[in-house]
Design a protein around this motif. Structure first.
Motif, short mmCIF file in Angstrom:
data_model
loop_
_atom_site.label_atom_id
_atom_site.label_comp_id
_atom_site.label_asym_id
_atom_site.label_seq_id
_atom_site.Cartn_x
_atom_site.Cartn_y
_atom_site.Cartn_z
N ALA A 32 13.96 -16.53 -52.69
CA ALA A 32 15.21 -16.02 -53.25
C ALA A 32 16.43 -16.59 -52.55
O ALA A 32 16.39 -16.92 -51.36
CB ALA A 32 15.25 -14.49 -53.16
N SER A 33 17.50 -16.70 -53.29
CA SER A 33 18.79 -17.06 -52.71
C SER A 33 19.36 -15.83 -52.00
O SER A 33 19.05 -14.69 -52.36
CB SER A 33 19.75 -17.57 -53.79
OG SER A 33 19.87 -16.64 -54.85
N PRO A 34 20.21 -16.03 -50.98
CA PRO A 34 20.72 -14.88 -50.22
C PRO A 34 21.58 -13.94 -51.04
O PRO A 34 21.71 -12.77 -50.68
CB PRO A 34 21.53 -15.55 -49.09
CG PRO A 34 21.85 -16.91 -49.59
CD PRO A 34 20.71 -17.31 -50.46
N ASN A 35 22.16 -14.44 -52.14
CA ASN A 35 23.01 -13.57 -52.95
C ASN A 35 22.23 -12.74 -53.97
O ASN A 35 22.82 -11.97 -54.71
CB ASN A 35 24.10 -14.38 -53.67
CG ASN A 35 23.54 -15.53 -54.48
OD1 ASN A 35 22.34 -15.60 -54.71
ND2 ASN A 35 24.41 -16.42 -54.92
N ALA A 36 20.91 -12.90 -54.01
CA ALA A 36 20.07 -12.07 -54.88
C ALA A 36 19.71 -10.79 -54.12
O ALA A 36 18.59 -10.63 -53.61
CB ALA A 36 18.83 -12.83 -55.31
N PHE A 37 20.68 -9.89 -54.02
CA PHE A 37 20.53 -8.72 -53.16
C PHE A 37 19.36 -7.82 -53.56
O PHE A 37 18.77 -7.14 -52.71
CB PHE A 37 21.83 -7.90 -53.16
CG PHE A 37 23.03 -8.64 -52.67
CD1 PHE A 37 22.92 -9.65 -51.73
CD2 PHE A 37 24.30 -8.32 -53.16
CE1 PHE A 37 24.03 -10.33 -51.28
CE2 PHE A 37 25.43 -9.00 -52.71
CZ PHE A 37 25.29 -10.01 -51.77
N ARG B 147 26.15 -4.51 -42.12
CA ARG B 147 26.84 -5.79 -42.29
C ARG B 147 26.00 -6.69 -43.18
O ARG B 147 24.87 -7.04 -42.84
CB ARG B 147 27.11 -6.46 -40.95
CG ARG B 147 28.01 -7.69 -41.09
CD ARG B 147 28.60 -8.12 -39.77
NE ARG B 147 29.43 -9.30 -39.98
CZ ARG B 147 29.14 -10.51 -39.47
NH1 ARG B 147 28.08 -10.68 -38.73
NH2 ARG B 147 29.93 -11.52 -39.71
N LEU B 148 26.57 -7.07 -44.32
CA LEU B 148 25.83 -7.80 -45.33
C LEU B 148 25.28 -9.12 -44.81
O LEU B 148 24.13 -9.48 -45.08
CB LEU B 148 26.73 -8.04 -46.54
CG LEU B 148 26.06 -8.62 -47.77
CD1 LEU B 148 25.18 -7.57 -48.43
CD2 LEU B 148 27.10 -9.11 -48.76
N ARG B 149 26.08 -9.86 -44.04
CA ARG B 149 25.70 -11.20 -43.64
C ARG B 149 24.48 -11.20 -42.71
O ARG B 149 23.75 -12.17 -42.63
CB ARG B 149 26.88 -11.89 -42.95
CG ARG B 149 26.75 -13.40 -42.89
CD ARG B 149 27.89 -14.00 -42.13
NE ARG B 149 29.16 -13.81 -42.77
CZ ARG B 149 29.75 -14.74 -43.52
NH1 ARG B 149 29.17 -15.89 -43.71
NH2 ARG B 149 30.93 -14.50 -44.07
N TYR B 150 24.27 -10.11 -41.98
CA TYR B 150 23.06 -10.00 -41.16
C TYR B 150 21.84 -9.65 -42.02
O TYR B 150 20.74 -10.09 -41.75
CB TYR B 150 23.23 -8.92 -40.09
CG TYR B 150 24.15 -9.31 -38.96
CD1 TYR B 150 24.43 -10.64 -38.67
CD2 TYR B 150 24.74 -8.33 -38.17
CE1 TYR B 150 25.26 -10.99 -37.63
CE2 TYR B 150 25.57 -8.68 -37.11
CZ TYR B 150 25.83 -10.01 -36.86
OH TYR B 150 26.66 -10.35 -35.83
N TRP B 151 22.07 -8.84 -43.04
CA TRP B 151 20.97 -8.25 -43.80
C TRP B 151 20.38 -9.20 -44.83
O TRP B 151 19.19 -9.12 -45.14
CB TRP B 151 21.48 -6.98 -44.48
CG TRP B 151 20.53 -6.37 -45.47
CD1 TRP B 151 19.42 -5.63 -45.18
CD2 TRP B 151 20.60 -6.48 -46.89
NE1 TRP B 151 18.80 -5.25 -46.35
CE2 TRP B 151 19.51 -5.75 -47.41
CE3 TRP B 151 21.48 -7.08 -47.78
CZ2 TRP B 151 19.27 -5.64 -48.78
CZ3 TRP B 151 21.26 -6.97 -49.14
CH2 TRP B 151 20.16 -6.26 -49.63
N TRP B 152 21.18 -10.13 -45.38
CA TRP B 152 20.68 -10.85 -46.55
C TRP B 152 19.61 -11.89 -46.22
O TRP B 152 18.97 -12.42 -47.12
CB TRP B 152 21.81 -11.47 -47.35
CG TRP B 152 22.64 -12.53 -46.67
CD1 TRP B 152 22.31 -13.35 -45.63
CD2 TRP B 152 23.97 -12.88 -47.04
NE1 TRP B 152 23.34 -14.18 -45.33
CE2 TRP B 152 24.39 -13.92 -46.18
CE3 TRP B 152 24.86 -12.42 -48.01
CZ2 TRP B 152 25.66 -14.50 -46.26
CZ3 TRP B 152 26.12 -13.01 -48.10
CH2 TRP B 152 26.51 -14.03 -47.22
#
Length: 416
Positions: free
Chosen positions: A106-111, A191-196
């Protein structure tokens, strides 16, 4: 293996997943792609099962948001779109998981993929097609819309990046995302950037000579080469009319502002004037016909789509927005490239090209016929840039990022 690919974005974001899926399918795996409807044709041509993440109308509406291509304000509509599709993506994966996919790429923006991983323990590999989303204090990426970055130490740029997360990204994305997590009984993301990034594995599809690895990257990150995927787009070959144009004269200048651009009219107007002033032929690559002037000179051609791997070796230079897929294709072809960055990762890749003497950069405000002609001529004649392009071309010939990514995917899959 039964493998699900999930990708969201423009052609430069999604086609690498199509290429990975195509090769995995050729290696004997069962592969499906979940992506926006406009990529159905590409998936079918690559031999992949396909389900639409959103309709073509929803996709076009997102790309037409007035602020999407603004260096700073563009983050808001971008992340709103990502979060709006998270629940839909998670539900699709839950249905697929009844057959228990062996691996999800998956791409990182596919939450929704990370939601499904946290909720159901599904095995996920995150794939970054751009280095812009990999944080580092020691080599922080260049941010869109932030002036004087050339004078800033890396740690200061990193500090500004964290500030952008707190002020722009997290307030838009975390409340609706955490509402979904609360309904699932999951703790909130802070924090989104750590989680994705999946804790299992994250692949960065940019080679070390272009993006040197950093000691503070997440430990699960592995680098592979650029994903060359252009022939899996709208067409796998050059159209007869384009072939005839190329055969009829000198190598043209190629202008493109990306597959998702809906605000490129001024760029293409300047492009036509550049061709006139330089006495060169030109090709305008734009999916939307209303982006290019209605009346074009005989030596300037509008093309909706063309595989850059076939077009660029027959061109004089490429002038573009700075999308990573376009950057990689120019490097592979060994042609001069000028970046006129718009938003998102464009400024970061422009800086990398400039630092490595692989391309010229002009801010959008400076992209005017006289200045652009002068910079293009300098770029074409520079011995240092010619030498750097030749070296990069040689490196690209020895690299196969898609094959390396598939090797790692199979290795991880074998360990599960």
């Amino acid at each position: 293996m039964n493998i699900c690919l999930v990708a969201l974005g423009t052609y430069g974001d999604v086609l690498p997943f199509v290429a990975i899926g195509h090769q995995l399918s050729q290696r004997g795996h069962d592969v499906s792609l979940y992506a926006p409807e406009p990529f159905r044709q590409s998936a079918v041509r690559a031999g992949l099962d396909f389900d639409a993440m959103c309709t073509e109308a929803e996709y076009d509406e997102a790309l037409s948001a007035p602020d999407l291509w603004h260096p700073r304000r563009g983050l808001v509509p971008l992340f709103e779109m990502m979060v709006s599709l998270a629940g839909r993506t998670m539900r699709w994966l839950e249905k697929r998981a009844r057959g228990r996919p062996d691996l999800i790429i998956a791409s990182p923006n596919a939450f929704g993929v990370r939601l499904a991983q946290d909720n159901g323990g599904l095995p996920v590999i995150t794939v970054h097609v751009t280095p812009f989303l990999i944080e580092s204090r020691y080599a922080a990426p260049r941010l869109p819309g932030l002036p004087l970055q050339a004078l800033m130490p890396s740690r200061l740029r990193h500090w500004f990046g964290r500030g952008a997360d707190r002020v722009l990204i997290d307030p838009v994305s975390l409340p609706p995302l955490n509402a979904l997590r609360t309904a699932l009984g999951l703790p909130p993301v802070k924090r989104l950037r750590y989680w994705w990034n999946s804790p299992l594995r994250a692949l960065l599809m940019s080679p070390p000579w272009y993006v040197p690895p950093q000691m503070d990257w997440p430990t699960q990150v592995m680098q592979v080469g650029f994903p060359m995927a252009d022939r899996l787009g709208d067409a796998g070959d050059l159209a007869p009319s384009l072939e005839a144009f190329l055969d009829a004269g000198s190598p043209p200048l190629i202008f493109t502002y990306g597959s998702g651009m809906r605000q490129g009219a001024r760029f293409f107007e300047v492009a036509v004037e550049i061709c006139r002033r330089m006495g060169r032929r030109g090709i305008l690559l734009a999916r939307e016909a209303d982006q290019v002037p209605a009346s074009l000179p005989a030596d300037v051609l509008h093309v909706r789509y063309a595989p850059l791997s076939l077009l660029l070796p027959r061109s004089a230079a490429l002038i573009h927005h700075g999308g990573i897929g376009t950057v990689a294709q120019a490097l592979a072809a060994g042609v001069p490239q000028m970046v006129v960055p718009v938003a998102f990762n464009h400024f970061d890749d422009a800086q990398r090209l400039s630092r490595l003497r692989l391309g010229a950069v002009l801010r959008p405000q400076a992209f005017r016929p006289r200045r652009a002609c002068r910079e293009i001529e300098k770029m074409l004649a520079s011995p240092a840039m010619i030498e750097a392009r030749t070296a990069a071309h040689t490196r690209m010939e020895a690299d196969d990022g898609v094959a390396s990514a598939c090797d790692e995917i199979e290795r991880v899959g074998a360990l599960l």
